[in-house]
Design a protein around this motif. Structure first.
Motif, PDB file in Angstrom:
ATOM      1  N   PRO A   7       0.722  -1.483  -0.312  1.00 45.01           N
ATOM      2  CA  PRO A   7      -0.306   0.007  -0.252  1.00 45.01           C
ATOM      3  C   PRO A   7       1.058   0.861  -0.314  1.00 45.01           C
ATOM      4  O   PRO A   7       1.714   1.522   0.631  1.00 45.01           O
ATOM      5  CB  PRO A   7      -0.643  -0.102   1.712  1.00 45.01           C
ATOM      6  CG  PRO A   7      -0.049  -0.773   1.647  1.00 45.01           C
ATOM      7  CD  PRO A   7       1.002  -2.432   1.485  1.00 45.01           C
ATOM      8  N   ARG A   8       0.424   2.268  -1.097  1.00 47.04           N
ATOM      9  CA  ARG A   8       0.991   3.497  -0.898  1.00 47.04           C
ATOM     10  C   ARG A   8       0.138   4.410   0.073  1.00 47.04           C
ATOM     11  O   ARG A   8      -1.120   4.862   0.119  1.00 47.04           O
ATOM     12  CB  ARG A   8       0.917   3.962  -2.223  1.00 47.04           C
ATOM     13  CG  ARG A   8       1.620   3.364  -3.097  1.00 47.04           C
ATOM     14  CD  ARG A   8       2.004   3.858  -4.656  1.00 47.04           C
ATOM     15  NE  ARG A   8       2.514   3.097  -5.323  1.00 47.04           N
ATOM     16  CZ  ARG A   8       3.127   3.229  -6.210  1.00 47.04           C
ATOM     17  NH1 ARG A   8       2.913   4.587  -6.607  1.00 47.04           N
ATOM     18  NH2 ARG A   8       4.444   2.731  -7.262  1.00 47.04           N
ATOM     19  N   PRO A   9       1.157   5.083   1.137  1.00 49.22           N
ATOM     20  CA  PRO A   9       1.192   6.262   1.693  1.00 49.22           C
ATOM     21  C   PRO A   9       0.124   7.199   0.824  1.00 49.22           C
ATOM     22  O   PRO A   9       0.288   7.755   0.200  1.00 49.22           O
ATOM     23  CB  PRO A   9       1.493   6.806   2.412  1.00 49.22           C
ATOM     24  CG  PRO A   9       3.061   6.450   1.774  1.00 49.22           C
ATOM     25  CD  PRO A   9       2.874   5.171   1.058  1.00 49.22           C
ATOM     26  N   THR A  10      -1.373   7.919   2.123  1.00 54.34           N
ATOM     27  CA  THR A  10      -1.533   8.615   1.178  1.00 54.34           C
ATOM     28  C   THR A  10      -1.275  10.092   0.956  1.00 54.34           C
ATOM     29  O   THR A  10      -1.480  10.891   0.270  1.00 54.34           O
ATOM     30  CB  THR A  10      -2.969   8.604   1.802  1.00 54.34           C
ATOM     31  OG1 THR A  10      -3.101   9.093   3.782  1.00 54.34           O
ATOM     32  CG2 THR A  10      -4.390   7.891   1.847  1.00 54.34           C
ATOM     33  N   GLU A  11      -0.576  10.133   2.062  1.00 47.88           N
ATOM     34  CA  GLU A  11       0.363  11.947   2.465  1.00 47.88           C
ATOM     35  C   GLU A  11       1.644  11.716   2.069  1.00 47.88           C
ATOM     36  O   GLU A  11       2.342  10.195   1.870  1.00 47.88           O
ATOM     37  CB  GLU A  11       0.917  11.889   3.697  1.00 47.88           C
ATOM     38  CG  GLU A  11      -0.350  12.197   4.623  1.00 47.88           C
ATOM     39  CD  GLU A  11      -0.407  12.092   5.540  1.00 47.88           C
ATOM     40  OE1 GLU A  11       0.897  11.741   6.634  1.00 47.88           O
ATOM     41  OE2 GLU A  11      -1.229  12.766   6.748  1.00 47.88           O
ATOM     42  N   THR A  12       2.027  12.553   1.199  1.00 46.15           N
ATOM     43  CA  THR A  12       3.212  12.534   1.199  1.00 46.15           C
ATOM     44  C   THR A  12       4.846  12.537   1.910  1.00 46.15           C
ATOM     45  O   THR A  12       3.658  13.522   2.900  1.00 46.15           O
ATOM     46  CB  THR A  12       3.982  13.728  -0.199  1.00 46.15           C
ATOM     47  OG1 THR A  12       3.293  15.178   0.490  1.00 46.15           O
ATOM     48  CG2 THR A  12       2.690  13.266  -1.334  1.00 46.15           C
ATOM     49  N   GLU A  60       3.919  16.431   3.273  1.00 43.13           N
ATOM     50  CA  GLU A  60       2.664  16.826   4.119  1.00 43.13           C
ATOM     51  C   GLU A  60       3.227  16.169   5.344  1.00 43.13           C
ATOM     52  O   GLU A  60       2.344  16.291   6.637  1.00 43.13           O
ATOM     53  CB  GLU A  60       2.034  16.173   3.494  1.00 43.13           C
ATOM     54  CG  GLU A  60       1.192  17.355   2.091  1.00 43.13           C
ATOM     55  CD  GLU A  60       0.384  16.362   1.289  1.00 43.13           C
ATOM     56  OE1 GLU A  60       0.214  17.085   0.594  1.00 43.13           O
ATOM     57  OE2 GLU A  60       0.197  15.511   1.123  1.00 43.13           O
TER      58      GLU A  60
END
Length: 67
Positions: free
Chosen positions: A57-62, A65
C-alpha cells in the motif's frame, strides 16, 4: 579497419578460467521427483502464474505533508 574489428570485445577473446572444484558434486545423486511431487509442483506453478501478488500500500500523504 572494418566494423567487425571495432565491435569486438577483446575481454571475450580469452578463454574462461577453469570451474572451481567446489562447483562439482561428489557423492550420491539426487533422487528424482515422484509423480505426486511433480503434479504438486505443476499445480503450485500454475497457481503462482495465475494469481497476482498484492502491491504494497502507498501512503496517502507525501513525505512533505507528513513532516
Amino acid at each position: 579497419m572494418s566494423s567487425t574489428d571495432r565491435d569486438v570485445d577483446h575481454a571475450l577473446a580469452y578463454p574462461e578460467p577453469p570451474a572451481s572444484p567446489l562447483w562439482h558434486r561428489h557423492g550420491a545423486k539426487t533422487r528424482p521427483l515422484t509423480p505426486e511431487q511433480q503434479r504438486r509442483n505443476r499445480e503450485l506453478l500454475d497457481i503462482a502464474q495465475r494469481t497476482t501478488r498484492p502491491r504494497s500500500p502507498r501512503p496517502t500523504e507525501t513525505l512533505a505533508e507528513a513532516s
